[in-house]
Design an enzyme around this catalytic site. Structure first.
Site, PDB file in Angstrom:
ATOM      1  N   GLU A 112       1.361  -0.470  -5.049  1.00  0.00           N
ATOM      2  CA  GLU A 112       0.282   0.475  -5.362  1.00  0.00           C
ATOM      3  C   GLU A 112       0.907   1.814  -5.754  1.00  0.00           C
ATOM      4  OE1 GLU A 112      -3.377   3.118  -3.596  1.00  0.00           O
ATOM      5  OE2 GLU A 112      -1.794   2.377  -2.280  1.00  0.00           O
TER       6      GLU A 112
ATOM      7  N   ASP B 253       0.837  -1.191   0.000  1.00  0.00           N
ATOM      8  CA  ASP B 253       0.000   0.000   0.000  1.00  0.00           C
ATOM      9  C   ASP B 253       0.885   1.260   0.000  1.00  0.00           C
ATOM     10  OD1 ASP B 253      -2.696   1.208   0.349  1.00  0.00           O
ATOM     11  OD2 ASP B 253      -1.865   1.872   2.269  1.00  0.00           O
TER      12      ASP B 253
ATOM     13  N   ASP C 277     -10.571   1.769  -3.845  1.00  0.00           N
ATOM     14  CA  ASP C 277     -10.202   3.183  -3.869  1.00  0.00           C
ATOM     15  C   ASP C 277     -10.945   3.989  -4.930  1.00  0.00           C
ATOM     16  OD1 ASP C 277      -8.339   3.301  -1.769  1.00  0.00           O
ATOM     17  OD2 ASP C 277      -6.765   2.445  -3.035  1.00  0.00           O
TER      18      ASP C 277
END
Length: 580
Positions: A367, A338, A434
């Site tokens: 990410e 992340d 997201d």
């Protein structure tokens, strides 16, 4: 010839070893360039020790070309017999010819017969240890992202507080509905029937929120989700069904209640963990421990997510050992990092070295939403979440004025950014936890299925968010994190939609050409919204046709593998066809 458009560097995605024998070389030019030739040789063949220098190489035409918005992108593979390669380019535009070397452009070729040593481009040696190797299994994987708290509530005996009845419709991040790991395990048969071969789980470690991106214990399953044994059962059940498991590692920041951060709050600079974090000013407001006022770095200026210092060797070792633990003890297959672009490169290199030593085919995904070449050189990540691909597809279908040529330029750009071995395992997605959900982002059902057809027929490793197979709706975070409507699914309410998604997944799994690297767009008519591209390898190919326009279009002859709104070889508006 526009010399300002010509660009090449003998590194990264422009010159790299694809394997131990094949060297890929790429160059960018202006659109007026008609032909490009690579002149190459082993650099030792042209130079005698203490003697004259004479170019002994030979030209080979670069026949693979991609159209970008303002440029052309040329590609060739060569096989240097002695692992070294010296080279330059010959570019032609009509009657004009120029030669592009590392030290500039020349307008005639007389330099090749002189005695002055050329400043040509050079790839010094194809060392096996330096080759970017990505896990082979990933390119064949069909991913399914699960947000555990909202997927399935199965084990009522787990310690869950303030649990609401399973919801229909919009949600927020403040509500707990009790989704858990046993619930995911109970749906492995459903996922296998759908055709899924990889599950990407958003965080499952102990945390205080619904989304779990505020970790308080990296080596413990959140009690509301289950136990370590529940997780072991999930991994084992998934593996038996041919499904891999990828976890989400939140290493850029942690939760407010991580014991190490609590120690800093209590002891300040005297804490043994003071340098595990990035504090700007001490002390904090002791009367209100949640006061932020930017006195320490955090995720997105969020007070309860303090930023970890991944430059610190102790932090790097702790997080690396944590990943090793989940691999050794539970056999996970991949890790998504992340906020990966804010983590130190030093830590990412250490993490890769250790995890690949433990398991060479382990998948490491970052990410990162932009150009990610600096992380994809073979010493950090295998892949990134391909948001440029996501944006290209979304923009085309949401903007009715966008034409297929612009779509071609943007997709070609996506596959020009990295090495081919990276392109094969790029994490292609159209929605996630997201973003707003795919069906909500698109104007109609037709564009929903057309977008999925593109997803499953492009190079890379495709992923859908849980519920996409039933066209589940939801706005931006947190509304995209709705509860999975299992009662309606099991009653057959979404069968038609689910059957089409299954057919697309089945096509992807059964047809190797859907997974090959070769991608060639057909030249579209001006202002057309018909997208046509070939997936080709050797002498085999299949054609994908997407009609996002307002009139019918004729599709090529061949065997129709899958279609929607195709009648007598006429593809109706809103339809797609895959033909071999």
């Amino acid at each position: 010839m526009n010399l300002g458009c010509i660009y090449h560097r003998s590194q990264d995605n422009m010159c790299y070893a694809k394997n131990e024998s094949e060297l890929v070389i790429q160059i960018q030019t202006g659109k007026e360039v008609d032909r490009v030739f690579l002149n190459y040789e082993d650099p030792m063949e042209s130079e005698e020790f203490g003697g004259p220098w004479t170019w002994k190489g030979h030209p080979e035409e670069m026949l693979q070309v991609r159209e970008l918005e303002n440029h052309k992108w040329w590609t060739i593979s060569v096989f240097p017999p002695y692992k070294r390669c010296g080279y330059f380019f010959e570019l032609r535009s009509g009657d004009e010819t120029c030669y592009y070397l590392e030290d500039g452009v020349r307008t005639d070729g007389s330099f090749m017969t002189g005695n002055v040593r050329l400043q040509y481009f050079s790839f010094p040696w194809m060392n096996p240890a330096d080759i970017n190797v990505t896990p082979d299994w990933v390119k064949d994987t069909i991913w399914y992202q699960i947000f555990p708290e909202r997927f399935c509530n199965k084990k009522a005996s787990l310690p869950k507080k303030n649990i609401l009845p399973w919801a229909e419709g919009s949600v927020t991040n403040d509500e707990f509905y009790g989704g858990d790991i046993p619930g995911i395990t109970s749906k492995i048969g459903y996922l296998a029937d759908l055709g899924i071969t990889g599950i990407y789980l958003t965080p499952v470690f102990e945390a205080s929120t619904t989304h779990k991106y505020d970790t308080t214990d990296y080596r413990k399953i959140d009690p509301a989700f289950g136990t370590e044994e529940d997780f072991r059962e999930l991994v084992d059940t998934a593996h038996k069904a041919g499904i891999r498991i990828m976890l989400d590692g939140v290493f850029n920041h942690c939760g407010y209640y991580l014991p190490y951060w609590q120690d800093v709050l209590e002891k300040g600079p005297e804490s043994a963990y003071w340098n595990w974090f990035m504090v700007n000013k001490w002390p904090f407001d002791q009367t209100d421990p949640w006061t932020y006022d930017k006195k320490y770095y955090s995720f997105h200026f969020t007070a309860f997510m303090p930023k970890l210092n991944t430059n610190n060797d102790e932090v790097a070792e702790y997080l690396t050992e944590t990943c090793e633990y989940w691999i050794k003890e539970f056999g996970i297959d991949g890790l998504r990092l992340d906020v990966a672009h804010e983590i130190s490169h030093k830590f990412c290199r250490t993490l890769r070295s250790r995890l690949k030593a433990l398991r060479p085919d382990f998948y490491i995904l970052g990410e990162i939403w932009q150009d990610s070449m600096r992380w994809l050189r073979g010493d950090e990540f295998d892949s990134v979440m391909n948001y440029p691909f996501h944006n290209a597809v979304m923009d085309f279908f949401r903007d009715k004025e966008a034409d297929s040529r612009n779509f071609q330029y943007r997709i070609n750009k996506c596959y020009s950014m990295y090495m081919e071995q990276t392109n094969q395992v790029l994490f292609n997605l159209l929605d996630s936890h997201d973003t707003a959900r795919l069906r909500t982002k698109l104007p109609d059902e037709d564009s929903f299925f057309q977008a999925l057809c593109i997803l499953y027929t492009m190079p890379g490793s495709p992923c859908i968010f849980y519920g996409t197979e039933i066209a589940m709706e939801g706005g931006p975070d947190p509304d995209c994190r709705r509860c999975m409507p299992w009662d309606a699914i099991e009653s057959g309410a979404y069968q038609e939609t689910c059957d089409m998604v299954k057919a697309l997944i089945r096509l992807r799994r059964q047809e190797p050409l859907c997974r090959c690297p070769g991608l060639v767009f057909s030249d579209p008519e001006p202002n057309s919204r018909v997208i046509t591209y070939r997936r080709q390898e050797d002498n085999r190919s299949l054609t994908v046709c997407i009609n996002a326009g307002s009139t019918c279009t004729e599709v090529p002859e061949g065997c129709v593998l899958l279609s929607r709104r195709l009648e007598n070889r006429q593809l109706l508006p809103g339809g797609f066809a895959v033909i071999k």
